[in-house]
Motif scaffolding. Structure first.
Motif, PDB file in Angstrom:
ATOM      1  N   GLY A 236       0.840  -1.193   0.000  1.00 48.32           N
ATOM      2  CA  GLY A 236       0.000   0.000   0.000  1.00 48.32           C
ATOM      3  C   GLY A 236       0.874   1.242   0.000  1.00 48.32           C
ATOM      4  O   GLY A 236       2.020   1.223   0.446  1.00 48.32           O
ATOM      5  N   PHE A 237       0.331   2.349  -0.520  1.00 46.78           N
ATOM      6  CA  PHE A 237       1.090   3.596  -0.519  1.00 46.78           C
ATOM      7  C   PHE A 237       0.137   4.778  -0.431  1.00 46.78           C
ATOM      8  O   PHE A 237      -1.036   4.698  -0.792  1.00 46.78           O
ATOM      9  CB  PHE A 237       1.972   3.719  -1.769  1.00 46.78           C
ATOM     10  CG  PHE A 237       1.217   3.742  -3.070  1.00 46.78           C
ATOM     11  CD1 PHE A 237       0.784   4.935  -3.626  1.00 46.78           C
ATOM     12  CD2 PHE A 237       0.932   2.562  -3.749  1.00 46.78           C
ATOM     13  CE1 PHE A 237       0.093   4.972  -4.820  1.00 46.78           C
ATOM     14  CE2 PHE A 237       0.232   2.585  -4.953  1.00 46.78           C
ATOM     15  CZ  PHE A 237      -0.185   3.780  -5.489  1.00 46.78           C
ATOM     16  N   GLN A 238       0.661   5.884   0.100  1.00 48.56           N
ATOM     17  CA  GLN A 238      -0.081   7.141   0.126  1.00 48.56           C
ATOM     18  C   GLN A 238       0.808   8.231  -0.439  1.00 48.56           C
ATOM     19  O   GLN A 238       2.037   8.173  -0.331  1.00 48.56           O
ATOM     20  CB  GLN A 238      -0.536   7.494   1.539  1.00 48.56           C
ATOM     21  CG  GLN A 238       0.581   7.801   2.515  1.00 48.56           C
ATOM     22  CD  GLN A 238       0.044   8.234   3.871  1.00 48.56           C
ATOM     23  OE1 GLN A 238      -0.909   7.672   4.371  1.00 48.56           O
ATOM     24  NE2 GLN A 238       0.687   9.233   4.466  1.00 48.56           N
ATOM     25  N   LEU A 239       0.168   9.222  -1.068  1.00 48.51           N
ATOM     26  CA  LEU A 239       0.901  10.262  -1.769  1.00 48.51           C
ATOM     27  C   LEU A 239       0.497  11.652  -1.288  1.00 48.51           C
ATOM     28  O   LEU A 239      -0.683  11.891  -0.993  1.00 48.51           O
ATOM     29  CB  LEU A 239       0.616  10.185  -3.277  1.00 48.51           C
ATOM     30  CG  LEU A 239       0.928   8.880  -4.005  1.00 48.51           C
ATOM     31  CD1 LEU A 239       0.300   8.905  -5.387  1.00 48.51           C
ATOM     32  CD2 LEU A 239       2.434   8.665  -4.096  1.00 48.51           C
ATOM     33  N   HIS A 240       1.492  12.540  -1.200  1.00 47.56           N
ATOM     34  CA  HIS A 240       1.238  13.978  -1.086  1.00 47.56           C
ATOM     35  C   HIS A 240       1.667  14.579  -2.414  1.00 47.56           C
ATOM     36  O   HIS A 240       2.765  14.293  -2.915  1.00 47.56           O
ATOM     37  CB  HIS A 240       2.027  14.591   0.072  1.00 47.56           C
ATOM     38  CG  HIS A 240       1.492  14.226   1.415  1.00 47.56           C
ATOM     39  ND1 HIS A 240       1.880  13.089   2.081  1.00 47.56           N
ATOM     40  CD2 HIS A 240       0.574  14.839   2.206  1.00 47.56           C
ATOM     41  CE1 HIS A 240       1.232  13.019   3.242  1.00 47.56           C
ATOM     42  NE2 HIS A 240       0.438  14.062   3.336  1.00 47.56           N
ATOM     43  N   LEU A 241       0.793  15.381  -3.009  1.00 47.42           N
ATOM     44  CA  LEU A 241       1.009  15.875  -4.361  1.00 47.42           C
ATOM     45  C   LEU A 241       1.196  17.383  -4.400  1.00 47.42           C
ATOM     46  O   LEU A 241       0.737  18.101  -3.507  1.00 47.42           O
ATOM     47  CB  LEU A 241      -0.192  15.502  -5.243  1.00 47.42           C
ATOM     48  CG  LEU A 241      -0.527  14.008  -5.305  1.00 47.42           C
ATOM     49  CD1 LEU A 241      -1.864  13.799  -5.994  1.00 47.42           C
ATOM     50  CD2 LEU A 241       0.567  13.223  -6.013  1.00 47.42           C
ATOM     51  N   GLU A 242       1.867  17.853  -5.441  1.00 53.01           N
ATOM     52  CA  GLU A 242       1.998  19.283  -5.698  1.00 53.01           C
ATOM     53  C   GLU A 242       0.735  19.779  -6.411  1.00 53.01           C
ATOM     54  O   GLU A 242       0.181  19.077  -7.257  1.00 53.01           O
ATOM     55  CB  GLU A 242       3.219  19.562  -6.576  1.00 53.01           C
ATOM     56  CG  GLU A 242       4.544  19.087  -5.996  1.00 53.01           C
ATOM     57  CD  GLU A 242       5.044  19.958  -4.849  1.00 53.01           C
ATOM     58  OE1 GLU A 242       4.385  20.986  -4.568  1.00 53.01           O
ATOM     59  OE2 GLU A 242       6.078  19.627  -4.259  1.00 53.01           O
ATOM     60  N   THR A 243       0.278  20.971  -6.089  1.00 50.30           N
ATOM     61  CA  THR A 243      -0.898  21.579  -6.723  1.00 50.30           C
ATOM     62  C   THR A 243      -2.038  20.570  -6.734  1.00 50.30           C
ATOM     63  O   THR A 243      -2.366  19.995  -5.725  1.00 50.30           O
ATOM     64  CB  THR A 243      -0.559  22.065  -8.141  1.00 50.30           C
ATOM     65  OG1 THR A 243       0.740  22.648  -8.140  1.00 50.30           O
ATOM     66  CG2 THR A 243      -1.554  23.114  -8.604  1.00 50.30           C
ATOM     67  N   ASP A 244      -2.656  20.307  -7.929  1.00 52.43           N
ATOM     68  CA  ASP A 244      -3.759  19.352  -7.930  1.00 52.43           C
ATOM     69  C   ASP A 244      -3.277  17.926  -8.191  1.00 52.43           C
ATOM     70  O   ASP A 244      -3.982  16.971  -7.909  1.00 52.43           O
ATOM     71  CB  ASP A 244      -4.828  19.745  -8.948  1.00 52.43           C
ATOM     72  CG  ASP A 244      -4.338  19.698 -10.387  1.00 52.43           C
ATOM     73  OD1 ASP A 244      -3.186  19.320 -10.614  1.00 52.43           O
ATOM     74  OD2 ASP A 244      -5.141  20.036 -11.280  1.00 52.43           O
ATOM     75  N   GLY A 245      -2.099  17.756  -8.748  1.00 52.92           N
ATOM     76  CA  GLY A 245      -1.517  16.423  -8.917  1.00 52.92           C
ATOM     77  C   GLY A 245      -2.179  15.542  -9.952  1.00 52.92           C
ATOM     78  O   GLY A 245      -1.899  14.344 -10.015  1.00 52.92           O
ATOM     79  N   ALA A 246      -3.057  16.106 -10.801  1.00 52.23           N
ATOM     80  CA  ALA A 246      -3.800  15.284 -11.760  1.00 52.23           C
ATOM     81  C   ALA A 246      -2.875  14.562 -12.738  1.00 52.23           C
ATOM     82  O   ALA A 246      -3.076  13.384 -13.041  1.00 52.23           O
ATOM     83  CB  ALA A 246      -4.797  16.158 -12.526  1.00 52.23           C
ATOM     84  N   THR A 247      -1.849  15.258 -13.220  1.00 53.74           N
ATOM     85  CA  THR A 247      -0.939  14.638 -14.187  1.00 53.74           C
ATOM     86  C   THR A 247      -0.162  13.500 -13.539  1.00 53.74           C
ATOM     87  O   THR A 247       0.035  12.437 -14.138  1.00 53.74           O
ATOM     88  CB  THR A 247       0.032  15.685 -14.750  1.00 53.74           C
ATOM     89  OG1 THR A 247      -0.717  16.737 -15.375  1.00 53.74           O
ATOM     90  CG2 THR A 247       0.974  15.068 -15.767  1.00 53.74           C
ATOM     91  N   ALA A 248       0.299  13.717 -12.296  1.00 55.02           N
ATOM     92  CA  ALA A 248       1.040  12.678 -11.587  1.00 55.02           C
ATOM     93  C   ALA A 248       0.162  11.452 -11.351  1.00 55.02           C
ATOM     94  O   ALA A 248       0.590  10.304 -11.551  1.00 55.02           O
ATOM     95  CB  ALA A 248       1.566  13.224 -10.259  1.00 55.02           C
TER      96      ALA A 248
END
Length: 313
Positions: free
Chosen positions: A220-232
Motif C-alpha cells: 500500500g502507498f499514500q501520496l502527497h502531491l503538488e498543486t492538484d496532482g492530476a498529471t502525476a
C-alpha cells in the motif's frame, strides 16, 4: 499448493476475463484445452482463486468510499482484523506493517452511513485509534468494470439482478445452469449476461489472495502531491503494477496498492513513483495477511448500531 508459471499465467488471464473459455485460455498460455481446464479447476478448488461478478457500485447504490488505518492495543491484530471484517461495509481488510496494524476499505450507500460504520469500528475491542480517508475519485480499480458510469440502470429488470446474484457466487457458472436457475433459454441468458458486461454494469474477473502461496507482494502507498496532482496521478494509474488508486480527502492526497512479484520490483516501482513530477512525498506499507476481500457482496443500506456492535465483538 505450488503454483507454476502456467498456473500464474492462467490466473492473470482470468483476472482479465473470468468467463474466458478453456480453449482460449489454453491457447493463450500454450496448453491444451484439457490441461487448461484441469489447472483452472485445481486452482479454483484450492481457494487461491475465485471467479466472481464485480458489479459497478452505482448498480448497488454505493456512493461513499473510504480507507481506514487502525492502531491496535489490548487484543491481537488478527482478532481485531476478524472483528472489523464482520461489518458488511468493509469489503477489504488486511493486516499490514508500519505505524498502523490494519487497513480496511469502506463502501457504503452514503457518507452518513459510512460515518456510522467508522463509529462502530472505533468501538470494537482492541481498536486504539482510527485514521479515516474519504475517496473523492476512483482513479483506478482493477476489480470494477472499466466504465466510470454504467449505462442507464432502468433498462435492467429482476431477471438481470437474479443473474448478477448467481454470477457473484460463481462467475464461471455455465450458461445452461444460469438459464435453468432464472427460467430462460440458454441463448436468452447468454444475451443478457453479455449485455450486462457490455453496458459496464458488471465485470467477471478472477480474484486472488495476493499475500497467499508466495504468489505476489502487495504494497500500500499514500501520496502527497503538488498543486492538484492530476498529471502525476494519471501517470501512476497507467503503471501496470498499480492495482488500485484513489484521490482522497484527509491526511494525504491519494492512496493506492501495488501488486508485484519480488521485493526488488516493489522498490523499483516506488522509486519510479517518487520521481514523477508532482509527487511531493510517498509513504508505503506491506500487506502481511489479507483477511477479507469480498467486493462481490452488497453492503447494507442502513446498519443498526445494536446489530453492528454485536457483530464486531
Amino acid at each position: 499448493m505450488e503454483l507454476d508459471e502456467f498456473d500464474l499465467a492462467l490466473i492473470e488471464r482470468l483476472r482479465i476475463d473470468g468467463r474466458a473459455s478453456y480453449e482460449s485460455l489454453g491457447a493463450d498460455v500454450g496448453l491444451s484445452r484439457t490441461a487448461a481446464r484441469a489447472r483452472v479447476q485445481r486452482v479454483l478448488a484450492s481457494g487461491a482463486l475465485r471467479v466472481v461478478a464485480m458489479v459497478h457500485p452505482e448498480f448497488d447504490g454505493i456512493h461513499a468510499f473510504g480507507h481506514l488505518s487502525l492502531a491496535v492495543h489490548g487484543r491481537t491484530t488478527a482478532q481485531v482484523a476478524e472483528s472489523v471484517a464482520q461489518f458488511p461495509d468493509t469489503p477489504f481488510v488486511s493486516i499490514v506493517s508500519g505505524r498502523h496494524s490494519i487497513v480496511a476499505e469502506l463502501r457504503s450507500s452514503d457518507v452518513a452511513n459510512l460515518a456510522d460504520t467508522v463509529s462502530l469500528i472505533r468501538s470494537v475491542d482492541g481498536v486504539q485509534s482510527v485514521d479515516t480517508l474519504l475517496y473523492t475519485h476512483l482513479v483506478k480499480e482493477s476489480h470494477l468494470p472499466a466504465a466510470q458510469q454504467p449505462e442507464s440502470l432502468e433498462q435492467f429488470d429482476d431477471t438481470d439482478r437474479r443473474l448478477l446474484n448467481l454470477l457473484r457466487q460463481d462467475g464461471r457458472m455455465p450458461y445452461a445452469d444460469l438459464a435453468d436457475r432464472v427460467g430462460l433459454s440458454r441463448g436468452a441468458t447468454r444475451t443478457r449476461v453479455l449485455r450486462l458486461i457490455e453496458s459496464g454494469v458488471v465485470a467477471i474477473t478472477g480474484i486472488v489472495n495476493p499475500t497467499a502461496f508466495g504468489m505476489t507482494r502487495m504494497t500500500g502507498f499514500q501520496l502527497h502531491l503538488e498543486t492538484d496532482g492530476a498529471t502525476a496521478l494519471s501517470a501512476i494509474g497507467r503503471m501496470a503494477e498499480v492495482d488500485f488508486l484513489a484521490r482522497t480527502l484527509g491526511r494525504c492526497d491519494a492512496v493506492g496498492t501495488l501488486i508485484t512479484r519480488t521485493g526488488a520490483e516493489t522498490i523499483d516501482i516506488l522509486d519510479r513513483m517518487r520521481a514523477i513530477d508532482g509527487v511531493r512525498d510517498l509513504q508505503s506499507w506491506t500487506h502481511l495477511e489479507l483477511v477479507k476481500e469480498q467486493y462481490d457482496r452488497r453492503p447494507l443500506r442502513v446498519l443498526p448500531r445494536s446489530v453492528g456492535a454485536g457483530a464486531a465483538r
